[in-house]
Design an enzyme around this catalytic site. Structure first.
Site, PDB file in Angstrom:
ATOM      1  N   SER A 113       0.557 -43.194 -23.418  1.00 13.48           N
ATOM      2  CA  SER A 113       0.633 -42.693 -24.784  1.00 13.48           C
ATOM      3  C   SER A 113       1.658 -43.477 -25.571  1.00 13.48           C
ATOM      4  O   SER A 113       2.608 -44.031 -25.007  1.00 13.48           O
ATOM      5  CB  SER A 113       0.993 -41.201 -24.789  1.00 13.48           C
ATOM      6  OG  SER A 113       0.912 -40.657 -26.107  1.00 13.48           O
ATOM      7  N   ASP A 114       1.455 -43.532 -26.879  1.00 13.28           N
ATOM      8  CA  ASP A 114       2.408 -44.216 -27.742  1.00 13.28           C
ATOM      9  C   ASP A 114       2.353 -43.582 -29.131  1.00 13.28           C
ATOM     10  O   ASP A 114       1.308 -43.082 -29.556  1.00 13.28           O
ATOM     11  CB  ASP A 114       2.094 -45.705 -27.841  1.00 13.28           C
ATOM     12  CG  ASP A 114       3.248 -46.484 -28.454  1.00 13.28           C
ATOM     13  OD1 ASP A 114       4.240 -46.720 -27.741  1.00 13.28           O
ATOM     14  OD2 ASP A 114       3.175 -46.836 -29.645  1.00 13.28           O
ATOM     15  N   GLN A 115       3.490 -43.629 -29.812  1.00 16.76           N
ATOM     16  CA  GLN A 115       3.562 -43.076 -31.165  1.00 16.76           C
ATOM     17  C   GLN A 115       4.267 -44.063 -32.091  1.00 16.76           C
ATOM     18  O   GLN A 115       5.314 -44.616 -31.745  1.00 16.76           O
ATOM     19  CB  GLN A 115       4.312 -41.756 -31.165  1.00 16.76           C
ATOM     20  CG  GLN A 115       4.354 -41.079 -32.539  1.00 16.76           C
ATOM     21  CD  GLN A 115       5.126 -39.768 -32.501  1.00 16.76           C
ATOM     22  OE1 GLN A 115       6.344 -39.762 -32.478  1.00 16.76           O
ATOM     23  NE2 GLN A 115       4.402 -38.655 -32.466  1.00 16.76           N
TER      24      GLN A 115
END
Length: 206
Positions: free
Chosen positions: A77-79
């Site tokens: 995941s990445d934001q």
């Protein structure tokens, strides 16, 4: 690698992230998983849009960890905070956090949160994006300083830790996956890992 609990599924579940926020969110599902650090260069490519950056890094993280756990179902995941098409990452320092919050006050920022799930042995690979529109209050410099002294959110994209005092920075939040702003959109994550063979409402057993 950090063992959270012994795997109880046919395929182990691995969270490809060292973020304590994502680990705490995934623990809500009450299924065993391991945590492994992805070795991924997070430098944006020239002209890369925030959405594309988040999606690319989420998949890269999942693939990197899956290479070490080929039989596992791996979550990456990445934001990236998206301010009018400009990516804002983790500030890393007080000075950069002040600069970020000054730029965002009174404006709408889209937090592009991407999740990817990979299993090398089955060939499964899928990802999803959960954009969150956040309207910031027109914050004073004193309010920004007070918030940063208390929260010190230097490891959070856009310097806004919404699960803590950072909620006071915000005027509104618009999204369809409630945990996306914290860093892992659990509705989408559930959908992807179930498609990969992880059963969530039977203790992780197939």
């Amino acid at each position: 690698m950090t063992l959270v609990s012994p795997p109880a599924t046919n395929r182990p579940l691995v969270l490809g992230s060292t973020s304590r926020y994502r680990r705490e969110l995934l623990q809500r599902l009450h299924i065993p998983f391991e945590v492994a650090a992805p070795e991924v260069d997070e430098t944006p490519q020239p002209g890369e849009a925030p959405q594309a950056l988040a999606e690319r890094l989420a998949l890269a993280k999942a693939r990197a960890v899956a290479a070490a756990f080929p039989g596992a179902v791996v979550i990456g995941s990445d934001q990236v905070a998206d301010l009018d098409g400009e990516p804002l990452g983790k500030p890393g320092s007080h000075e950069k956090a002040v600069a970020q919050l000054r730029r965002m006050r009174g404006r709408t920022v889209v937090f592009q949160t991407a999740v990817a799930v990979v299993c090398l042995e089955t060939g499964y690979e899928a990802q999803s994006l959960a954009p969150v529109k956040v309207k910031f209050r027109d914050l004073s410099d004193d309010e920004i300083e007070h918030y940063l002294r208390i929260e010190q959110p230097y490891d959070c994209a856009g310097s806004a830790k919404s699960e803590g005092l950072g909620i006071a920075l915000l005027e509104s939040i618009d999204n369809d996956d409630p945990t996306a702003l914290v860093g892992l959109p659990l509705i989408r994550t559930c959908r992807l890992i179930q498609a990969a063979g992880i059963q969530l409402l039977s203790g992780g057993r197939p």
